[in-house]
Write a protein that holds these residues in place. Sequence first.
Motif, PDB file in Angstrom:
ATOM      1  N   LEU A 159       0.810  -1.217   0.000  1.00  0.00           N
ATOM      2  CA  LEU A 159       0.000   0.000   0.000  1.00  0.00           C
ATOM      3  C   LEU A 159       0.845   1.270   0.000  1.00  0.00           C
ATOM      4  O   LEU A 159       0.303   2.372  -0.092  1.00  0.00           O
ATOM      5  N   ALA A 160       2.160   1.118   0.126  1.00  0.00           N
ATOM      6  CA  ALA A 160       3.034   2.289   0.129  1.00  0.00           C
ATOM      7  C   ALA A 160       2.882   3.059  -1.175  1.00  0.00           C
ATOM      8  O   ALA A 160       2.795   2.470  -2.251  1.00  0.00           O
ATOM      9  N   HIS A 161       2.818   4.386  -1.064  1.00  0.00           N
ATOM     10  CA  HIS A 161       2.736   5.319  -2.190  1.00  0.00           C
ATOM     11  C   HIS A 161       1.363   5.334  -2.859  1.00  0.00           C
ATOM     12  O   HIS A 161       1.174   6.070  -3.834  1.00  0.00           O
ATOM     13  N   MET A 162       0.417   4.552  -2.366  1.00  0.00           N
ATOM     14  CA  MET A 162      -0.914   4.553  -2.965  1.00  0.00           C
ATOM     15  C   MET A 162      -1.801   5.597  -2.287  1.00  0.00           C
ATOM     16  O   MET A 162      -1.617   5.919  -1.110  1.00  0.00           O
ATOM     17  N   GLN A 163      -2.785   6.119  -3.022  1.00  0.00           N
ATOM     18  CA  GLN A 163      -3.676   7.117  -2.444  1.00  0.00           C
ATOM     19  C   GLN A 163      -4.422   6.559  -1.241  1.00  0.00           C
ATOM     20  O   GLN A 163      -4.650   7.265  -0.258  1.00  0.00           O
ATOM     21  N   GLN A 164      -4.779   5.265  -1.298  1.00  0.00           N
ATOM     22  CA  GLN A 164      -5.550   4.655  -0.212  1.00  0.00           C
ATOM     23  C   GLN A 164      -4.665   4.069   0.892  1.00  0.00           C
ATOM     24  O   GLN A 164      -5.075   3.169   1.607  1.00  0.00           O
ATOM     25  N   GLU A 165      -3.461   4.603   1.042  1.00  0.00           N
ATOM     26  CA  GLU A 165      -2.537   4.150   2.081  1.00  0.00           C
ATOM     27  C   GLU A 165      -3.238   4.101   3.433  1.00  0.00           C
ATOM     28  O   GLU A 165      -3.878   5.057   3.864  1.00  0.00           O
ATOM     29  N   ASN A 166      -3.118   2.952   4.136  1.00  0.00           N
ATOM     30  CA  ASN A 166      -3.755   2.812   5.449  1.00  0.00           C
ATOM     31  C   ASN A 166      -3.100   1.683   6.219  1.00  0.00           C
ATOM     32  O   ASN A 166      -2.473   0.793   5.633  1.00  0.00           O
ATOM     33  N   VAL A 167      -3.249   1.723   7.534  1.00  0.00           N
ATOM     34  CA  VAL A 167      -2.631   0.711   8.385  1.00  0.00           C
ATOM     35  C   VAL A 167      -3.612   0.288   9.479  1.00  0.00           C
ATOM     36  O   VAL A 167      -4.242   1.143  10.120  1.00  0.00           O
ATOM     37  N   PRO A 168      -3.779  -1.008   9.720  1.00  0.00           N
ATOM     38  CA  PRO A 168      -4.560  -1.455  10.874  1.00  0.00           C
ATOM     39  C   PRO A 168      -3.861  -1.002  12.153  1.00  0.00           C
ATOM     40  O   PRO A 168      -2.665  -1.255  12.329  1.00  0.00           O
ATOM     41  N   VAL A 169      -4.595  -0.369  13.039  1.00  0.00           N
ATOM     42  CA  VAL A 169      -3.956   0.188  14.231  1.00  0.00           C
ATOM     43  C   VAL A 169      -3.365  -0.909  15.109  1.00  0.00           C
ATOM     44  O   VAL A 169      -2.398  -0.665  15.846  1.00  0.00           O
ATOM     45  N   GLU A 170      -3.912  -2.114  15.021  1.00  0.00           N
ATOM     46  CA  GLU A 170      -3.374  -3.202  15.832  1.00  0.00           C
ATOM     47  C   GLU A 170      -1.934  -3.522  15.445  1.00  0.00           C
ATOM     48  O   GLU A 170      -1.148  -3.994  16.280  1.00  0.00           O
ATOM     49  N   GLN A 171      -1.547  -3.260  14.186  1.00  0.00           N
ATOM     50  CA  GLN A 171      -0.161  -3.490  13.789  1.00  0.00           C
ATOM     51  C   GLN A 171       0.779  -2.479  14.440  1.00  0.00           C
ATOM     52  O   GLN A 171       1.917  -2.823  14.797  1.00  0.00           O
ATOM     53  N   ILE A 172       0.330  -1.253  14.591  1.00  0.00           N
ATOM     54  CA  ILE A 172       1.150  -0.254  15.283  1.00  0.00           C
ATOM     55  C   ILE A 172       1.383  -0.694  16.729  1.00  0.00           C
ATOM     56  O   ILE A 172       2.507  -0.644  17.243  1.00  0.00           O
ATOM     57  N   THR A 173       0.313  -1.133  17.366  1.00  0.00           N
ATOM     58  CA  THR A 173       0.423  -1.597  18.755  1.00  0.00           C
ATOM     59  C   THR A 173       1.336  -2.804  18.861  1.00  0.00           C
ATOM     60  O   THR A 173       2.181  -2.888  19.767  1.00  0.00           O
ATOM     61  N   ARG A 174       1.194  -3.746  17.942  1.00  0.00           N
ATOM     62  CA  ARG A 174       2.031  -4.950  17.985  1.00  0.00           C
ATOM     63  C   ARG A 174       3.506  -4.595  17.831  1.00  0.00           C
ATOM     64  O   ARG A 174       4.354  -5.097  18.583  1.00  0.00           O
ATOM     65  N   CYS A 175       3.826  -3.730  16.883  1.00  0.00           N
ATOM     66  CA  CYS A 175       5.228  -3.362  16.687  1.00  0.00           C
ATOM     67  C   CYS A 175       5.801  -2.686  17.926  1.00  0.00           C
ATOM     68  O   CYS A 175       6.939  -2.957  18.323  1.00  0.00           O
ATOM     69  N   ALA A 176       5.017  -1.803  18.529  1.00  0.00           N
ATOM     70  CA  ALA A 176       5.483  -1.137  19.748  1.00  0.00           C
ATOM     71  C   ALA A 176       5.721  -2.153  20.856  1.00  0.00           C
ATOM     72  O   ALA A 176       6.729  -2.078  21.587  1.00  0.00           O
TER      73      ALA A 176
END
Length: 355
Positions: free
Chosen positions: A329-346
């Motif tokens: 999804l990088a560089h695409m207009q509809q770029e988005n991330v599931p917030v659970e992935q942010i939490t998991r990485c942290a």
Amino acid sequence: MTVELDLTADPIDLTAALVDIPSVSGDEDAIADAVERALKAQAPHLEVVRLGNNVLARTTLGRPSRVVFAGHLDTVPVNANLPSRRVDGVLHGLGTVDMKGGDAVMLHLAATVTEPTHDLTFLFYECEEIEAIRNGLGRVERELPEWMAGDLAVVCEPSNAIVEAGCQGTMRIEVRTTGTRAHTARAWMGVNAIHALGEALNVLARYETRTVDIDGCTYREGLQAVHISGGVSGNVVPDAALLRINFRFAPDRTVAQAEAHLREVFADFEVEVVDSAAGALPGLTAPAARDLMAAAGGDPVGKLGWTDVARFAALGIPAVNFGPGDPLLAHMQQENVPVEQITRCADVLRKLVTG
């Protein structure tokens, strides 16, 4: 307008705050100012240095090992995808994937982990999305090389919150053919250079890609024509033609070996190497890398593509990619991330640096 970041906030909220600061490559002043100001105010345990629009921070606790985290602050141009918005557990907006989610995780760890088991370095850098000569991490390597040193580097590029080990190398070559000009009404008096590229295209069509397993990670090579040009006018047999080819090679090949391979494949043609970058081996046997794998769980995968992990690998530092977001999804207009992935990485990286 001055932006104040709360580095102790939930990394999801911090991601949204970073996304809402426009930072297209070459225009990172505002976000670099905000990051520098926040680190100096909220992380007094860190040494903070500014180099252009690169912001560097590190601990000096005398730990026996050091983990380096790296993340770029810039994005591709805005495409009607700002400001950020959150819908049903998904954060949308430019940079949510590439790579302000990873930056937010790094900033949160930098401010909230004051007694890590490893010494920590955080590198927030500019101009990753444009020509390599302007890449801020390259400037750090040239001017402050001691800031690159460590026992493991984690580049927080999007990886779907899975450890992506190493990366492919990349090489671009040009195959040129020559001929003799003539009027197309008397074509037999000339030699068509475009026709002569036909065999080079046949070589590509027959080429069998190689798949390599290194430390349990699979890397699939690719050899593709990406551009073809030639011709003089509508009634002239062309005397020159050009074929550009991109080679993505597994990290068990050096740049020299990749070049030698391509010259063998195209032995009957004039070949010029116009650009190349070495890949990076997985490096998963390093102690700090094993700690990361234990914290992350699951199996690592090979990175199909080139990232700045290669800069660290060239310095002899094991390096992996680990960050929130789907790289597709990088560089695409509809770029988005599931917030659970942010939490998991942290959570995973906090476990890595606190034991």
